[in-house]
Design a protein around this motif. Structure first.
Motif, short mmCIF file in Angstrom:
data_model
loop_
_atom_site.label_atom_id
_atom_site.label_comp_id
_atom_site.label_asym_id
_atom_site.label_seq_id
_atom_site.Cartn_x
_atom_site.Cartn_y
_atom_site.Cartn_z
N ARG A 1 0.81 -1.22 0.00
CA ARG A 1 0.00 0.00 0.00
C ARG A 1 0.85 1.28 0.00
NH1 ARG A 1 -4.86 -1.67 -0.76
NH2 ARG A 1 -5.73 -3.38 0.46
N GLN A 2 2.00 1.20 -0.68
CA GLN A 2 2.87 2.37 -0.81
C GLN A 2 3.13 2.72 -2.27
OE1 GLN A 2 6.39 2.19 1.70
NE2 GLN A 2 5.30 0.92 3.20
N GLY A 3 2.37 2.15 -3.19
CA GLY A 3 2.55 2.46 -4.61
C GLY A 3 3.59 1.60 -5.31
N ILE A 4 4.15 0.65 -4.61
CA ILE A 4 5.21 -0.18 -5.21
C ILE A 4 4.64 -1.14 -6.23
CG2 ILE A 4 6.96 -1.93 -4.66
CD1 ILE A 4 7.30 -0.22 -2.01
N GLY A 5 3.46 -1.70 -5.96
CA GLY A 5 2.82 -2.56 -6.95
C GLY A 5 2.53 -1.80 -8.24
N SER A 6 2.08 -0.56 -8.11
CA SER A 6 1.83 0.28 -9.29
C SER A 6 3.11 0.53 -10.07
CB SER A 6 1.21 1.61 -8.87
OG SER A 6 -0.08 1.42 -8.36
N ALA A 7 4.18 0.84 -9.36
CA ALA A 7 5.46 1.10 -10.03
C ALA A 7 5.97 -0.14 -10.76
CB ALA A 7 6.50 1.59 -9.03
N LEU A 8 5.84 -1.30 -10.12
CA LEU A 8 6.29 -2.55 -10.76
C LEU A 8 5.42 -2.92 -11.95
CD1 LEU A 8 7.23 -4.62 -7.60
CD2 LEU A 8 8.77 -4.12 -9.52
N LEU A 9 4.10 -2.76 -11.82
CA LEU A 9 3.22 -3.10 -12.93
C LEU A 9 3.42 -2.13 -14.09
CD1 LEU A 9 1.13 -4.99 -14.08
CD2 LEU A 9 -0.65 -3.67 -12.89
N GLN A 10 3.63 -0.85 -13.79
CA GLN A 10 3.89 0.12 -14.85
C GLN A 10 5.16 -0.25 -15.60
OE1 GLN A 10 2.04 3.10 -15.88
NE2 GLN A 10 3.34 2.49 -17.59
N VAL B 1 -9.02 -8.20 -3.67
CA VAL B 1 -9.57 -6.94 -4.18
C VAL B 1 -8.46 -5.95 -4.53
CG1 VAL B 1 -11.05 -4.97 -3.61
CG2 VAL B 1 -11.72 -7.28 -2.93
N ALA B 2 -7.42 -5.87 -3.73
CA ALA B 2 -6.34 -4.91 -3.99
C ALA B 2 -5.69 -5.19 -5.35
CB ALA B 2 -5.29 -4.97 -2.89
N SER B 3 -5.43 -6.44 -5.67
CA SER B 3 -4.82 -6.78 -6.95
C SER B 3 -5.79 -6.50 -8.10
CB SER B 3 -4.39 -8.24 -6.97
OG SER B 3 -3.71 -8.53 -8.17
N ARG B 4 -7.04 -6.83 -7.92
CA ARG B 4 -8.03 -6.56 -8.97
C ARG B 4 -8.11 -5.06 -9.25
NH1 ARG B 4 -13.02 -4.93 -8.58
NH2 ARG B 4 -13.32 -5.62 -6.43
N LEU B 5 -8.18 -4.24 -8.21
CA LEU B 5 -8.26 -2.79 -8.41
C LEU B 5 -6.99 -2.23 -9.04
CD1 LEU B 5 -10.05 -1.75 -5.09
CD2 LEU B 5 -11.03 -1.87 -7.40
N LEU B 6 -5.84 -2.75 -8.62
CA LEU B 6 -4.57 -2.33 -9.24
C LEU B 6 -4.61 -2.60 -10.74
CD1 LEU B 6 -1.52 -1.51 -9.21
CD2 LEU B 6 -1.04 -3.94 -8.74
N HIS B 7 -5.00 -3.79 -11.12
CA HIS B 7 -5.03 -4.14 -12.54
C HIS B 7 -6.05 -3.31 -13.31
CE1 HIS B 7 -2.47 -7.41 -11.24
NE2 HIS B 7 -2.14 -7.55 -12.51
N GLU B 8 -7.19 -3.06 -12.70
CA GLU B 8 -8.19 -2.22 -13.37
C GLU B 8 -7.64 -0.82 -13.62
OE1 GLU B 8 -11.64 -2.51 -10.85
OE2 GLU B 8 -12.24 -4.44 -11.74
N ARG B 9 -6.88 -0.27 -12.67
CA ARG B 9 -6.28 1.06 -12.86
C ARG B 9 -5.32 1.09 -14.04
NH1 ARG B 9 -5.71 0.97 -7.27
NH2 ARG B 9 -3.46 0.75 -7.40
N PHE B 10 -4.74 -0.06 -14.38
CA PHE B 10 -3.81 -0.14 -15.50
C PHE B 10 -4.47 -0.64 -16.79
CE2 PHE B 10 -0.82 0.56 -12.19
CZ PHE B 10 0.26 1.16 -12.81
N GLY B 11 -5.79 -0.62 -16.83
CA GLY B 11 -6.51 -0.96 -18.05
C GLY B 11 -6.74 -2.44 -18.28
#
Length: 172
Positions: free
Chosen positions: A100-109, A132-142
């Motif tokens: 919950r620090q944006g690291i998953g977003s940085a890695l997925l990007q 849910v956290a992974s699903r929402l992360l992936h949805e944010r990335f299209g």
């Protein structure tokens, strides 16, 4: 998160494997994000890293300013048939202290950027339906929902449903 320390996303090296093993084994012991019950070893993950690199598949790590590995992401061939050559299945795992620090977003990007650069057409993620956290992360990335397979896995004595999410990286 403007006050988040600078994060370095880079290709993994052998020196990162002990930290990756800790992340994987924590997920195996404590969560349903990885449907495995047998812990991994440094030797097994070194083999995985070398095999991934030899196949041209990225293994990325998120390195904190102090040198610690906060998470990793990777991909592999989706299915072992030539018709799937442009489709990959990816993974993103974060160390417990860094969630919950944006690291998953940085890695997925970074993984999506690499996929675009390497002519990947479709990225697929297999996600525990209750994550849910992974699903929402992936949805944010299209990523879109690609299907649900009920009760196809088990862990901690209960059946689990697998949600496939996908993103078409290019339309050419």
């Amino acid at each position: 998160m403007a006050d988040r320390p600078t994060l370095l996303i880079r290709d993994a090296t052998d020196a990162d494997i002990p930290a990756i093993v800790e992340i994987v084994n924590h997920a195996i012991r404590n969560s349903t994000t990885m449907w495995e019950t047998n812990e991994t070893t440094v030797a097994a993950r070194l083999e995985w890293l070398h095999s991934s690199q030899a196949s041209g598949y990225p293994v990325l790590v998120a390195e904190m300013p102090d040198g610690s590995v906060a998470g990793y992401s990777s991909w592999k061939m989706f299915r072992p048939f030539s018709g799937y050559i442009h489709t990959v299945e990816h993974s993103v795992y974060i160390a417990p202290a860094y969630k919950r620090q944006g690291i998953g977003s940085a890695l997925l990007q970074a993984l999506c950027d690499r996929a675009m650069a390497e002519n990947v057409h479709v990225m697929v993620g297999g996600i525990t339906s209750t994550n849910v956290a992974s699903r929402l992360l992936h949805e944010r990335f299209g990523f879109q929902h690609g299907g649900l397979i009920p009760e196809c896995g088990t862990k901690f004595g209960r059946w689990m449903d697998l949600l496939f999410m996908y993103r078409i990286m290019s339309h050419s």
